[in-house]
Scaffold this motif. Structure first.
Motif, PDB file in Angstrom:
ATOM      1  N   LEU A   1       0.846  -1.201   0.000  1.00 57.42           N
ATOM      2  CA  LEU A   1       0.000   0.000   0.000  1.00 57.42           C
ATOM      3  C   LEU A   1       0.872   1.237   0.000  1.00 57.42           C
ATOM      4  CD1 LEU A   1      -2.595  -1.369   2.535  1.00 57.42           C
ATOM      5  CD2 LEU A   1      -2.930  -1.017   0.089  1.00 57.42           C
ATOM      6  N   PRO A   2       0.378   2.311  -0.586  1.00 57.33           N
ATOM      7  CA  PRO A   2       1.176   3.539  -0.608  1.00 57.33           C
ATOM      8  C   PRO A   2       1.367   4.070   0.806  1.00 57.33           C
ATOM      9  CG  PRO A   2      -1.024   3.918  -1.465  1.00 57.33           C
ATOM     10  CD  PRO A   2      -0.904   2.446  -1.251  1.00 57.33           C
ATOM     11  N   SER A   3       2.450   4.803   1.010  1.00 54.94           N
ATOM     12  CA  SER A   3       2.724   5.314   2.357  1.00 54.94           C
ATOM     13  C   SER A   3       1.802   6.482   2.703  1.00 54.94           C
ATOM     14  CB  SER A   3       4.183   5.734   2.469  1.00 54.94           C
ATOM     15  OG  SER A   3       4.477   6.620   1.423  1.00 54.94           O
ATOM     16  N   VAL A   4       1.186   7.071   1.672  1.00 56.26           N
ATOM     17  CA  VAL A   4       0.273   8.201   1.884  1.00 56.26           C
ATOM     18  C   VAL A   4      -0.949   7.719   2.674  1.00 56.26           C
ATOM     19  CG1 VAL A   4      -1.106   9.944   0.682  1.00 56.26           C
ATOM     20  CG2 VAL A   4       0.875   8.904  -0.446  1.00 56.26           C
ATOM     21  N   LEU A   5      -1.342   8.469   3.660  1.00 57.15           N
ATOM     22  CA  LEU A   5      -2.556   8.118   4.401  1.00 57.15           C
ATOM     23  C   LEU A   5      -3.756   8.772   3.740  1.00 57.15           C
ATOM     24  CD1 LEU A   5      -1.393   8.585   8.100  1.00 57.15           C
ATOM     25  CD2 LEU A   5      -1.497   6.476   6.767  1.00 57.15           C
ATOM     26  N   ASN A   6      -4.902   8.170   3.945  1.00 57.16           N
ATOM     27  CA  ASN A   6      -6.132   8.810   3.465  1.00 57.16           C
ATOM     28  C   ASN A   6      -6.498   9.962   4.381  1.00 57.16           C
ATOM     29  OD1 ASN A   6      -6.817   7.336   1.158  1.00 57.16           O
ATOM     30  ND2 ASN A   6      -7.059   5.581   2.508  1.00 57.16           N
ATOM     31  N   ARG A   7      -7.522  10.725   3.969  1.00 54.78           N
ATOM     32  CA  ARG A   7      -7.920  11.902   4.745  1.00 54.78           C
ATOM     33  C   ARG A   7      -8.306  11.548   6.177  1.00 54.78           C
ATOM     34  NH1 ARG A   7     -11.565  14.072   0.668  1.00 54.78           N
ATOM     35  NH2 ARG A   7     -10.250  15.084  -0.849  1.00 54.78           N
ATOM     36  N   ASP A   8      -8.837  10.317   6.341  1.00 51.78           N
ATOM     37  CA  ASP A   8      -9.233   9.915   7.695  1.00 51.78           C
ATOM     38  C   ASP A   8      -8.051   9.418   8.519  1.00 51.78           C
ATOM     39  OD1 ASP A   8      -8.658   7.551   6.504  1.00 51.78           O
ATOM     40  OD2 ASP A   8     -10.670   6.719   6.560  1.00 51.78           O
ATOM     41  N   GLY A   9      -6.847   9.473   7.938  1.00 58.93           N
ATOM     42  CA  GLY A   9      -5.654   9.084   8.692  1.00 58.93           C
ATOM     43  C   GLY A   9      -5.369   7.591   8.660  1.00 58.93           C
ATOM     44  N   ASN A  10      -6.173   6.830   7.919  1.00 53.00           N
ATOM     45  CA  ASN A  10      -5.951   5.385   7.826  1.00 53.00           C
ATOM     46  C   ASN A  10      -5.219   5.047   6.529  1.00 53.00           C
ATOM     47  OD1 ASN A  10      -7.401   4.900  10.192  1.00 53.00           O
ATOM     48  ND2 ASN A  10      -9.322   4.976   9.043  1.00 53.00           N
ATOM     49  N   THR A  11      -4.558   3.905   6.551  1.00 53.49           N
ATOM     50  CA  THR A  11      -3.988   3.423   5.296  1.00 53.49           C
ATOM     51  C   THR A  11      -5.120   2.814   4.471  1.00 53.49           C
ATOM     52  OG1 THR A  11      -3.459   1.373   6.413  1.00 53.49           O
ATOM     53  CG2 THR A  11      -1.653   2.920   6.102  1.00 53.49           C
TER      54      THR A  11
ATOM     55  N   ARG B   1      12.541   6.874 -19.287  1.00 48.62           N
ATOM     56  CA  ARG B   1      12.923   5.928 -18.244  1.00 48.62           C
ATOM     57  C   ARG B   1      13.339   6.704 -16.993  1.00 48.62           C
ATOM     58  NH1 ARG B   1      17.410   1.046 -18.126  1.00 48.62           N
ATOM     59  NH2 ARG B   1      17.106   0.663 -15.894  1.00 48.62           N
ATOM     60  N   LYS B   2      12.807   6.294 -15.842  1.00 47.91           N
ATOM     61  CA  LYS B   2      13.115   6.975 -14.590  1.00 47.91           C
ATOM     62  C   LYS B   2      14.326   6.304 -13.923  1.00 47.91           C
ATOM     63  CE  LYS B   2      10.613   9.796 -13.307  1.00 47.91           C
ATOM     64  NZ  LYS B   2      10.556  11.245 -13.652  1.00 47.91           N
ATOM     65  N   SER B   3      14.862   7.018 -12.922  1.00 46.12           N
ATOM     66  CA  SER B   3      16.070   6.510 -12.257  1.00 46.12           C
ATOM     67  C   SER B   3      15.733   5.384 -11.284  1.00 46.12           C
ATOM     68  CB  SER B   3      16.736   7.647 -11.480  1.00 46.12           C
ATOM     69  OG  SER B   3      15.887   8.022 -10.401  1.00 46.12           O
ATOM     70  N   LYS B   4      16.767   4.697 -10.870  1.00 48.39           N
ATOM     71  CA  LYS B   4      16.658   3.649  -9.839  1.00 48.39           C
ATOM     72  C   LYS B   4      16.068   4.253  -8.547  1.00 48.39           C
ATOM     73  CE  LYS B   4      18.560   0.738  -6.658  1.00 48.39           C
ATOM     74  NZ  LYS B   4      17.545  -0.088  -6.062  1.00 48.39           N
ATOM     75  N   GLU B   5      16.478   5.485  -8.212  1.00 49.44           N
ATOM     76  CA  GLU B   5      15.975   6.131  -6.989  1.00 49.44           C
ATOM     77  C   GLU B   5      14.469   6.368  -7.105  1.00 49.44           C
ATOM     78  OE1 GLU B   5      18.796   7.147  -8.653  1.00 49.44           O
ATOM     79  OE2 GLU B   5      20.052   6.163  -7.134  1.00 49.44           O
ATOM     80  N   ASP B   6      14.030   6.810  -8.275  1.00 49.78           N
ATOM     81  CA  ASP B   6      12.589   7.033  -8.486  1.00 49.78           C
ATOM     82  C   ASP B   6      11.816   5.713  -8.384  1.00 49.78           C
ATOM     83  OD1 ASP B   6      12.929   9.750  -8.874  1.00 49.78           O
ATOM     84  OD2 ASP B   6      13.032   9.597 -11.058  1.00 49.78           O
ATOM     85  N   LEU B   7      12.403   4.652  -8.951  1.00 55.38           N
ATOM     86  CA  LEU B   7      11.753   3.332  -8.891  1.00 55.38           C
ATOM     87  C   LEU B   7      11.634   2.868  -7.441  1.00 55.38           C
ATOM     88  CD1 LEU B   7      10.678   0.673 -10.127  1.00 55.38           C
ATOM     89  CD2 LEU B   7      13.036  -0.026 -10.504  1.00 55.38           C
ATOM     90  N   ASP B   8      12.713   3.014  -6.681  1.00 53.03           N
ATOM     91  CA  ASP B   8      12.692   2.611  -5.266  1.00 53.03           C
ATOM     92  C   ASP B   8      11.633   3.402  -4.503  1.00 53.03           C
ATOM     93  OD1 ASP B   8      14.784   0.959  -5.823  1.00 53.03           O
ATOM     94  OD2 ASP B   8      16.262   2.030  -4.610  1.00 53.03           O
ATOM     95  N   GLN B   9      11.605   4.694  -4.762  1.00 55.91           N
ATOM     96  CA  GLN B   9      10.673   5.544  -4.027  1.00 55.91           C
ATOM     97  C   GLN B   9       9.218   5.181  -4.372  1.00 55.91           C
ATOM     98  OE1 GLN B   9      10.928   9.760  -4.716  1.00 55.91           O
ATOM     99  NE2 GLN B   9      10.239  10.171  -2.628  1.00 55.91           N
ATOM    100  N   TRP B  10       8.950   4.983  -5.650  1.00 54.24           N
ATOM    101  CA  TRP B  10       7.568   4.716  -6.046  1.00 54.24           C
ATOM    102  C   TRP B  10       7.097   3.364  -5.541  1.00 54.24           C
ATOM    103  CZ3 TRP B  10       4.049   1.686  -8.527  1.00 54.24           C
ATOM    104  CH2 TRP B  10       2.776   2.265  -8.666  1.00 54.24           C
ATOM    105  N   THR B  11       7.978   2.350  -5.641  1.00 55.88           N
ATOM    106  CA  THR B  11       7.557   1.006  -5.217  1.00 55.88           C
ATOM    107  C   THR B  11       7.598   0.846  -3.700  1.00 55.88           C
ATOM    108  OG1 THR B  11       9.820   0.204  -5.424  1.00 55.88           O
ATOM    109  CG2 THR B  11       8.374  -0.143  -7.327  1.00 55.88           C
ATOM    110  N   GLY B  12       8.405   1.674  -3.020  1.00 58.65           N
ATOM    111  CA  GLY B  12       8.529   1.557  -1.564  1.00 58.65           C
ATOM    112  C   GLY B  12       9.486   0.454  -1.146  1.00 58.65           C
TER     113      GLY B  12
END
Ligand code: NDP
Length: 219
Positions: free
Chosen positions: A43-53, A184-195
């Motif tokens: 799941l993305p690290s971003v929380l929903n508005r209600d503060g839940n994942t 093509r995005k960088s390895k850092e971007d890939l790591d960040q997006w996939t978590g």
């Protein structure tokens, strides 16, 4: 949901081959399949508005790709599975048990509408298009298709089904109808997006070489 974004996930040879005789052209890429499972489930690290994942991510696929998954492995666990077929003429059921059944829709547009009103899928859930070629082609026509997680298979395999966009290593730009421009995005971007820390460089399993890549559409 937030404005919905589609991420296409595909493993393709250098000439974008993805399938043969209704199944994958290669076998035994266990770590590659484990990467697919981790990335689509996480799941993305971003929380929903209600503060839940969010509850789950979603995977959208064509009927033939669904048929290619052994029955004991479907629906794919821990993800809301959505299957597109012209034979799905009834509106999709509003409430389903995502662990035991898939949502049945008649088009990719219906899949998106379903997700926009679904309570199983939260605002920040990730939505993946996982094939096959027909459904990738529909997705690439939509502005919502922002990203491709590509496993570039370096070894040659005979294929009869192809990803409908050439993501070219040489020019770092894609060619194809309605392709837009893809980079093509960088390895850092890939790591960040996939978590996760994605294995870098050429991987090898079962005498097949491949590389994990991420491509994004440029506005
Ligand atoms: P798809 O999985 O894209 O499924 C095609 C089916 O989806 C059609 O027969 C139809 O179902 C339905 N469909 C397609 N377009 C529409 C539409 N506009 N409206 C409604 N329904 C639609 O099939 P493909 O043959 O393109 O791809 C399957 C191949 O791809 C297999 O070999 C598979 O192994 C491979 N694959 C490879 C992947 C990889 O990463 N390498 C990933 C996923 C698949 P119906 O006939 O029921 O109406």
């Amino acid at each position: 949901m937030l404005p919905l974004e589609l991420t296409l996930v595909v493993a393709a040879t250098r000439n974008m081959g993805i399938g043969r005789n209704g199944t994958l052209p290669w076998t035994g890429l266990k770590k590659e399949m484990a990467y697919f499972a981790r990335v689509t489930k996480r799941l993305p690290s971003v929380l929903n508005r209600d503060g839940n994942t969010p509850a789950m991510n979603a995977v959208i696929m064509g009927r033939k790709t669904w048929d290619s998954i052994p029955p004991k492995f479907r629906p794919l666990k821990g993800r809301l599975n959505i299957v597109i077929s012209r034979s799905h003429t009834e509106p999709p059921a509003k409430q389903i048990n995502a662990e035991t059944e898939a949502v049945k829709v008649g088009s990719l547009e219906q899949a998106i509408q379903y997700l926009e009103s679904s309570s199983t899928i939260a605002q920040s859930s990730k939505v993946f298009v996982i094939g096959g070629a027909q459904i990738y082609a529909s997705a690439l026509q939509l502005k919502e298709a922002r990203r491709v997680l590509l496993t570039r298979v370096m070894s040659d395999f005979e294929c009869d089904t192809f990803f409908p966009l050439q993501l070219s290593e040489d020019s770092s730009e894609a060619k194809g109808d309605n392709a837009g421009r893809w980079v093509r995005k960088s390895k850092e971007d890939l790591d960040q997006w996939t978590g996760e820390t994605v294995p870098e460089g050429i991987q090898e399993e079962n005498q097949t070489q491949y590389e994990f890549q991420m491509w994004e559409r440029v506005e």
